[in-house]
Design an enzyme around this catalytic site. Structure first.
Site, short mmCIF file in Angstrom:
data_model
loop_
_atom_site.label_atom_id
_atom_site.label_comp_id
_atom_site.label_asym_id
_atom_site.label_seq_id
_atom_site.Cartn_x
_atom_site.Cartn_y
_atom_site.Cartn_z
N LYS A 1 40.10 37.67 47.20
CA LYS A 1 40.43 36.54 46.06
C LYS A 1 40.12 37.08 44.92
CE LYS A 1 35.53 34.82 46.82
NZ LYS A 1 35.20 36.04 45.87
N ASP B 1 38.99 43.48 51.12
CA ASP B 1 39.33 42.72 49.67
C ASP B 1 40.85 43.17 49.31
OD1 ASP B 1 37.18 41.77 49.03
OD2 ASP B 1 36.37 43.22 47.58
N MET C 1 36.50 42.80 34.37
CA MET C 1 37.42 41.56 34.36
C MET C 1 37.72 40.99 32.83
SD MET C 1 34.99 39.93 37.30
CE MET C 1 33.52 40.66 37.36
#
Ligand code: SAH
Length: 253
Positions: A56, A35, A164
């Site tokens: 991503k 990642d 997030m």
């Protein structure tokens, strides 16, 4: 030849936060699919492997996820050991379900090695335990983002850690009172936990929006509630009872 896939949690930052088991598996890898958030220094643990970046960001990239699944299957069919290296812990907001399903569908064996998730690194960096005797009996790891990209704030535990939410701290601040958090609730915001350049700021729900600028563009976790409180220095010296025997030291034979 069909090989197998080991998912490894790289930990949240600096390379030395990976587990010993993870490091040993990396040293055996033929291919590493990694990642964006993993430390480039981890490459030193697998110089023999071919490293492929498959990072991503965000939810919207479902074709990206399908491509990663296909890559995993393709490489596992051509190599003995494929490592799928993920930031933090693979089982926490890591799209592990999709990748395990793809492998199971292709009849490829998989194994998962855990890692230190961002919430735990943030608690360690700031010395703010996520559980507290009496006041912090439960911890929730929550994503602030729904699949549709909307922001959702909840209150499901004494300590709620939001992942997030970095780009939307102001919106999160507005939603928290509606979710049942009082405006005075302590909030601890940590970006790049586990890295040497970690940043930490403390707030109340009412002024959380002020954190936006400081943490902009950095991976950030937001801890709300009991686990966001600073530990208080003991006001009195610690009484050491007299006459206690010294603890017995144990040594490996
Ligand atoms: N599997 C990862 C989480 C991946 S989701 C884990 O267990 O940590 C990506 C989110 O994780 C980011 O948006 C951010 O909220 C959080 N994150 C990842 N690395 C972080 C870090 N070093 N410091 C703070 N938050 C981090």
């Amino acid at each position: 030849m069909t090989g197998r896939v080991i998912f490894i949690g790289a930990g949240p930052g600096a390379a030395d936060l990976i587990t010993l088991r993870g490091a040993r598996c990396l040293a055996q890898a033929d291919v590493v699919l990694h990642d964006a958030l993993t430390d480039p220094a981890l490459r030193e643990l697998a110089p023999q492997a071919r490293w492929i970046h498959v990072g991503k960001r965000g939810f919207c990239d479902s074709t990206g996820q399908a491509a990663i699944n296909a890559l995993l299957v393709k490489h596992a069919r051509a190599n003995a050991l494929v490592v799928r290296l993920k930031g933090g812990d693979p089982s926490v907001f890591g799209r592990l379900e999709e990748e395990l399903e793809a492998l199971a569908g292709a009849g490829i064996a998989a194994e998962v090695v855990p890692g230190v998730t961002a919430a735990l690194a943030a608690a360690a960096d700031t010395q703010r335990p996520l559980t507290r005797r009496g006041s912090g009996r439960s911890v929730a790891l929550s994503t602030a983002m729904t699949r549709e990209g909307a922001l959702r704030a909840g209150r499901s535990a004494d300590t709620e850690v939001f992942y997030m939410a970095g780009k939307q701290l102001a919106a999160l601040a507005r939603r928290l009172p509606a979710a049942g958090w009082s405006v005075d609730t302590p909030v601890s915001v940590v970006s790049r936990a586990g890295w040497p350049d970690v940043l930490h700021s403390t707030h109340r729900v009412a002024d959380l929006a002020a954190a936006s600028l400081l943490h902009a563009g950095r991976p950030t976790v937001v801890t709300v509630g009991a686990g966001a409180r600073a530990v208080s220095p003991q006001r009195h010296g610690i009484d050491v009872p007299q006459g206690l025997p010294d603890p017995v030291e144990t040594r490996a034979a």
